[in-house]
Design an enzyme around this catalytic site. Structure first.
Site, PDB file in Angstrom:
ATOM      1  N   ASP A   1      -2.091   0.927  -5.925  1.00 17.96           N
ATOM      2  CA  ASP A   1      -0.881   1.067  -6.739  1.00 17.96           C
ATOM      3  C   ASP A   1       0.364   1.350  -5.904  1.00 17.96           C
ATOM      4  O   ASP A   1       1.296   2.034  -6.352  1.00 17.96           O
ATOM      5  CB  ASP A   1      -1.059   2.172  -7.799  1.00 17.96           C
ATOM      6  CG  ASP A   1      -2.226   1.888  -8.718  1.00 17.96           C
ATOM      7  OD1 ASP A   1      -2.463   0.703  -9.006  1.00 17.96           O
ATOM      8  OD2 ASP A   1      -2.903   2.842  -9.140  1.00 17.96           O
TER       9      ASP A   1
ATOM     10  N   GLY B   1      -4.485  -3.699 -10.902  1.00 14.89           N
ATOM     11  CA  GLY B   1      -3.404  -3.894 -11.869  1.00 14.89           C
ATOM     12  C   GLY B   1      -2.120  -4.024 -11.079  1.00 14.89           C
ATOM     13  O   GLY B   1      -1.687  -3.066 -10.441  1.00 14.89           O
ATOM     14  N   HIS B   2      -1.569  -5.219 -11.037  1.00 11.24           N
ATOM     15  CA  HIS B   2      -0.379  -5.477 -10.215  1.00 11.24           C
ATOM     16  C   HIS B   2       0.790  -5.824 -11.131  1.00 11.24           C
ATOM     17  O   HIS B   2       0.718  -6.781 -11.897  1.00 11.24           O
ATOM     18  CB  HIS B   2      -0.651  -6.624  -9.236  1.00 11.24           C
ATOM     19  CG  HIS B   2      -1.758  -6.301  -8.262  1.00 11.24           C
ATOM     20  ND1 HIS B   2      -2.243  -7.202  -7.363  1.00 11.24           N
ATOM     21  CD2 HIS B   2      -2.442  -5.150  -8.047  1.00 11.24           C
ATOM     22  CE1 HIS B   2      -3.191  -6.623  -6.634  1.00 11.24           C
ATOM     23  NE2 HIS B   2      -3.340  -5.380  -7.041  1.00 11.24           N
TER      24      HIS B   2
ATOM     25  N   LYS C   1       1.874  -3.497  -4.297  1.00 10.88           N
ATOM     26  CA  LYS C   1       1.487  -4.739  -3.606  1.00 10.88           C
ATOM     27  C   LYS C   1       1.918  -5.969  -4.401  1.00 10.88           C
ATOM     28  O   LYS C   1       2.374  -6.956  -3.828  1.00 10.88           O
ATOM     29  CB  LYS C   1      -0.047  -4.792  -3.426  1.00 10.88           C
ATOM     30  CG  LYS C   1      -0.610  -3.680  -2.574  1.00 10.88           C
ATOM     31  CD  LYS C   1      -2.126  -3.702  -2.563  1.00 10.88           C
ATOM     32  CE  LYS C   1      -2.752  -3.372  -3.911  1.00 10.88           C
ATOM     33  NZ  LYS C   1      -2.547  -2.006  -4.399  1.00 10.88           N
TER      34      LYS C   1
ATOM     35  N   GLN D   1      -6.401  -2.911  -4.520  1.00 13.03           N
ATOM     36  CA  GLN D   1      -6.786  -1.537  -4.126  1.00 13.03           C
ATOM     37  C   GLN D   1      -6.046  -1.136  -2.843  1.00 13.03           C
ATOM     38  O   GLN D   1      -4.995  -1.681  -2.575  1.00 13.03           O
ATOM     39  CB  GLN D   1      -8.306  -1.419  -3.959  1.00 13.03           C
ATOM     40  CG  GLN D   1      -9.104  -1.511  -5.259  1.00 13.03           C
ATOM     41  CD  GLN D   1      -9.233  -2.912  -5.812  1.00 13.03           C
ATOM     42  OE1 GLN D   1      -9.641  -3.825  -5.116  1.00 13.03           O
ATOM     43  NE2 GLN D   1      -8.884  -3.110  -7.075  1.00 13.03           N
TER      44      GLN D   1
HETATM   45  P1  GDP Z   1      -0.017  -2.448  -7.080  1.00 20.32           P
HETATM   46  O1  GDP Z   1      -1.334  -2.216  -7.738  1.00 20.32           O
HETATM   47  O2  GDP Z   1      -0.017  -2.059  -5.643  1.00 20.32           O
HETATM   48  O3  GDP Z   1       0.513  -3.847  -7.267  1.00 20.32           O
HETATM   49  O4  GDP Z   1       1.008  -1.466  -7.801  1.00 20.32           O
HETATM   50  P2  GDP Z   1       1.152  -1.241  -9.398  1.00 20.32           P
HETATM   51  O5  GDP Z   1       1.835  -2.408  -9.972  1.00 20.32           O
HETATM   52  O6  GDP Z   1      -0.148  -0.837  -9.978  1.00 20.32           O
HETATM   53  O7  GDP Z   1       2.036   0.071  -9.429  1.00 20.32           O
HETATM   54  C1  GDP Z   1       3.318   0.105  -8.893  1.00 20.32           C
HETATM   55  C2  GDP Z   1       4.299   0.409 -10.034  1.00 20.32           C
HETATM   56  O8  GDP Z   1       5.528   0.781  -9.473  1.00 20.32           O
HETATM   57  C3  GDP Z   1       4.590  -0.783 -10.916  1.00 20.32           C
HETATM   58  O9  GDP Z   1       4.881  -0.336 -12.218  1.00 20.32           O
HETATM   59  C4  GDP Z   1       5.837  -1.404 -10.283  1.00 20.32           C
HETATM   60  O10 GDP Z   1       6.645  -2.118 -11.178  1.00 20.32           O
HETATM   61  C5  GDP Z   1       6.535  -0.140  -9.840  1.00 20.32           C
HETATM   62  N1  GDP Z   1       7.367  -0.289  -8.651  1.00 20.32           N
HETATM   63  C6  GDP Z   1       7.123  -1.001  -7.521  1.00 20.32           C
HETATM   64  N2  GDP Z   1       8.102  -0.792  -6.622  1.00 20.32           N
HETATM   65  C7  GDP Z   1       8.969   0.075  -7.183  1.00 20.32           C
HETATM   66  C8  GDP Z   1      10.167   0.725  -6.730  1.00 20.32           C
HETATM   67  O11 GDP Z   1      10.639   0.529  -5.620  1.00 20.32           O
HETATM   68  N3  GDP Z   1      10.752   1.599  -7.607  1.00 20.32           N
HETATM   69  C9  GDP Z   1      10.258   1.855  -8.842  1.00 20.32           C
HETATM   70  N4  GDP Z   1      10.881   2.728  -9.616  1.00 20.32           N
HETATM   71  N5  GDP Z   1       9.158   1.251  -9.301  1.00 20.32           N
HETATM   72  C10 GDP Z   1       8.499   0.404  -8.470  1.00 20.32           C
HETATM   73  P1  IMO Z   2      -4.638  -1.835  -7.436  1.00 20.03           P
HETATM   74  O1  IMO Z   2      -4.971  -3.209  -6.891  1.00 20.03           O
HETATM   75  C1  IMO Z   2      -5.763   2.347  -7.849  1.00 20.03           C
HETATM   76  C2  IMO Z   2     -10.070   3.230  -7.993  1.00 20.03           C
HETATM   77  C3  IMO Z   2     -10.615   3.773  -9.293  1.00 20.03           C
HETATM   78  C4  IMO Z   2     -11.728   4.644  -8.770  1.00 20.03           C
HETATM   79  C5  IMO Z   2     -12.269   3.853  -7.592  1.00 20.03           C
HETATM   80  C6  IMO Z   2     -13.491   3.009  -7.914  1.00 20.03           C
HETATM   81  O2  IMO Z   2      -3.900  -1.860  -8.710  1.00 20.03           O
HETATM   82  O3  IMO Z   2      -4.005  -1.010  -6.367  1.00 20.03           O
HETATM   83  P2  IMO Z   2     -13.836   0.757  -9.270  1.00 20.03           P
HETATM   84  O4  IMO Z   2     -13.547   0.416 -10.704  1.00 20.03           O
HETATM   85  O5  IMO Z   2     -13.136  -0.099  -8.286  1.00 20.03           O
HETATM   86  O6  IMO Z   2     -15.317   0.854  -8.995  1.00 20.03           O
HETATM   87  O7  IMO Z   2     -13.272   2.266  -9.101  1.00 20.03           O
HETATM   88  O8  IMO Z   2     -11.217   2.997  -7.188  1.00 20.03           O
HETATM   89  N1  IMO Z   2      -9.320   1.958  -8.105  1.00 20.03           N
HETATM   90  C7  IMO Z   2      -7.992   1.853  -8.027  1.00 20.03           C
HETATM   91  N2  IMO Z   2      -7.031   2.802  -7.926  1.00 20.03           N
HETATM   92  N3  IMO Z   2      -5.414   1.051  -7.857  1.00 20.03           N
HETATM   93  C8  IMO Z   2      -6.359   0.092  -7.933  1.00 20.03           C
HETATM   94  O9  IMO Z   2      -6.088  -1.225  -7.805  1.00 20.03           O
HETATM   95  C9  IMO Z   2      -7.718   0.476  -8.064  1.00 20.03           C
HETATM   96  N4  IMO Z   2      -8.875  -0.205  -8.183  1.00 20.03           N
HETATM   97  C10 IMO Z   2      -9.851   0.724  -8.196  1.00 20.03           C
HETATM   98  O10 IMO Z   2      -9.641   4.502  -9.989  1.00 20.03           O
HETATM   99  O11 IMO Z   2     -11.201   5.845  -8.256  1.00 20.03           O
HETATM  100 MG    MG Z   3      -2.117  -1.223  -9.388  1.00 22.09          MG
END
Ligand code: GDP
Ligand code: IMO
Ligand code: MG
Length: 429
Positions: free
Chosen positions: A13, A40-41, A16, A225
């Site tokens: 999270d 979840g991206h 990416k 991840q």
């Molecule tokens: P990922 O799993 O690495 O793709 O990250 P996620 O999408 O799960 O979580 C990142 C969250 O932060 C998302 O809701 C993005 O829209 C948000 N986000 C990413 N970069 C920024 C930033 O620079 N500022 C803010 N406020 N939100 C951001």
């Molecule tokens: P993105 O791509 C954050 C965590 C779960 C749990 C552990 C194992 O959005 O960064 P799993 O279901 O993979 O067997 O769970 O890994 N986890 C993540 N945490 N971002 C993710 O993906 C994750 N994918 C798995 O919360 O701790």
């Molecule tokens: Mg994510």
């Protein structure tokens, strides 16, 4: 022959997806190399929010071909839902834009049932998985009893494999976990339909990637991840069952290390983690609530996949140094700098104290890590909103100092800083 790899440098999270979207316009192929719909991206473009779980985040740009690589585990239900949602929003998800490697593995309802049963059995020691069947699907892959995506083009083979698979899992579900068995016929019928829809998308992923590289076209590998969820190098057993690290990109897509040009680590300006396991810089109380947000904003720290509140803490440079080494990062991208605005003081963890001794390395043994106390250096914060900044010069001196401190401590360049979720809310350094 440039292969650029985007890696999560923390526990996932990091942002990416939004960085993949940003760099996708320069790529010919954007490929996911590991994980499944546990990812979840989130990509935000002109105020529109796209949440992707399996389809590479390059799909929004529509410039590059998106590939789901061999290292991925696919839940076809999620994939088709995601494809339908994107299509409804005017995004082309035909085989011209999206392809699936035959070597990727399939997640089935039996994997999901087993993930749930195993987590319930772990009780207080639960990993806190996303309950998407990820662990059981990779377990089958390693045990050489998995179902590969290529089977979707072979109706008879798929029916046979599923019938054996569900029968075997039903024994475990009923005898070991006392859970309900699954209806093998219903699962086979459902997957036969998935096969009909997904068959045109199947390719040999490595061939597609090699052809692009041979033509000199850029390939962008999108990580899911993060480094500290890696099966080898993360905080085992509180990890996922795949390899989100740079090595995982190579085996996940079928390319050798010579191909890699940039290895881009994405890190948040603070740290977050969803699920169980040690977290040395974890904060509680008011500051944690401040970093996490209330959930009102789409970017607040609540899981994209599960909606769980994320655990949060200050930026941990010990972890990031480990991520630089494990992935041979060439550069770092720092996201969510805007979230730190308004905080008076910004502690950064520069070392740990373990049993009275100062250590500079990251112990992956969870028992050692749980005993590590962060040692902080404190930098001054900044008062005003930075979400409109588009150049370093437009940032307050204290924000620039924060960025410079990270560069100095990690000894690698920062290539991009983001100050909001929008595609344009980025500063190229
Ligand atoms: P990922 O799993 O690495 O793709 O990250 P996620 O999408 O799960 O979580 C990142 C969250 O932060 C998302 O809701 C993005 O829209 C948000 N986000 C990413 N970069 C920024 C930033 O620079 N500022 C803010 N406020 N939100 C951001
Ligand atoms: P993105 O791509 C954050 C965590 C779960 C749990 C552990 C194992 O959005 O960064 P799993 O279901 O993979 O067997 O769970 O890994 N986890 C993540 N945490 N971002 C993710 O993906 C994750 N994918 C798995 O919360 O701790
Ligand atoms: Mg994510």
């Amino acid at each position: 022959m440039p292969l650029d790899i985007i890696i999560g440098a923390q526990w996932g999270d990091e942002g990416k997806g939004r960085i993949t979207d940003l760099l996708a316009s320069q790529a010919s192929i954007v490929a996911r190399y590991s994980g499944g719909d546990n990812a979840g991206h989130t990509v935000t473009v002109k105020g529109k929010i796209f949440k992707l779980h399996l389809i590479p985040s390059g799909i929004i740009h529509q410039d590059a071909l998106c590939l789901i690589g061999d290292g991925v585990v696919i839940n076809p239900t999620t994939l088709l839902r995601e494809m339908d949602e994107l299509a409804q929003r005017g995004i082309d998800v035909s085989p011209n834009q999206l392809q699936i490697s035959r070597g990727a593995h399939l997640i089935t309802p039996a994997h999901i049932a087993l993930d749930k049963a195993a987590e319930a059995r772990r009780g207080h020691g639960a990993i806190g998985t996303t309950l998407r069947g990820i662990g059981p699907a990779y377990t089958d892959k390693a045990a050489r009893s998995g179902l590969r995506a290529g089977l979707l083009a072979d109706p008879e083979g798929l029916a046979d494999a599923l019938s054996q698979h569900v029968a075997a899992k039903n024994e475990i579900l009923t005898r070991i976990y006392g859970a309900e068995p699954l209806d093998a016929t219903a699962v086979a019928a459902q997957y036969a339909q998935f096969g009909q829809r997904l068959r045109p998308y199947l390719v040999d992923g490595h061939v597609v990637v090699h052809q692009a590289l041979a033509d000199g076209r850029a390939v962008l590998a999108e990580g899911a991840q993060g480094t500290f969820l890696d099966l080898n190098h993360g905080t085992y057993p509180f990890v996922t069952s795949s390899h989100p690290t740079a090595g995982g990109a190579l085996v996940g897509l079928g390319v050798g290390p010579k191909q890699a040009r940039r290895v881009i680590g994405v890190a948040k300006a603070f740290t977050s983690r969803v699920g169980g396991g040690p977290f040395p810089c974890e904060l509680a109380g008011e500051t944690a609530a401040r970093l996490r947000g209330t959930g009102e904003n789409p970017w607040d720290e609540y899981g994209t996949t599960t909606g769980r509140p994320r655990r949060v803490g200050w930026l941990d440079l010990v972890m990031l140094r480990h991520a630089v080494a494990i992935n041979s990062l060439t550069e770092l991208v720092l996201t969510k700098l805007d979230i730190l605005s308004g905080l008076k003081e910004l502690p950064l963890c520069v070392a740990y104290e373990l049993d009275g001794k100062r250590i500079a390395h990251f112990p992956t043994d969870p028992n050692l890590l749980a005993r590590c106390q962060p040692i902080y250096e404190k930098l001054p914060g900044w008062e005003y909103d930075i979400t409109q900044a588009r150049a370093m010069a437009e940032l307050p001196p204290t924000a620039r100092r924060y960025i410079d401190f990270v560069i100095e401590m990690l000894d690698i360049p920062i290539s991009v800083v983001s100050v909001g979720p929008g595609r344009e809310q980025t500063i190229f350094m």
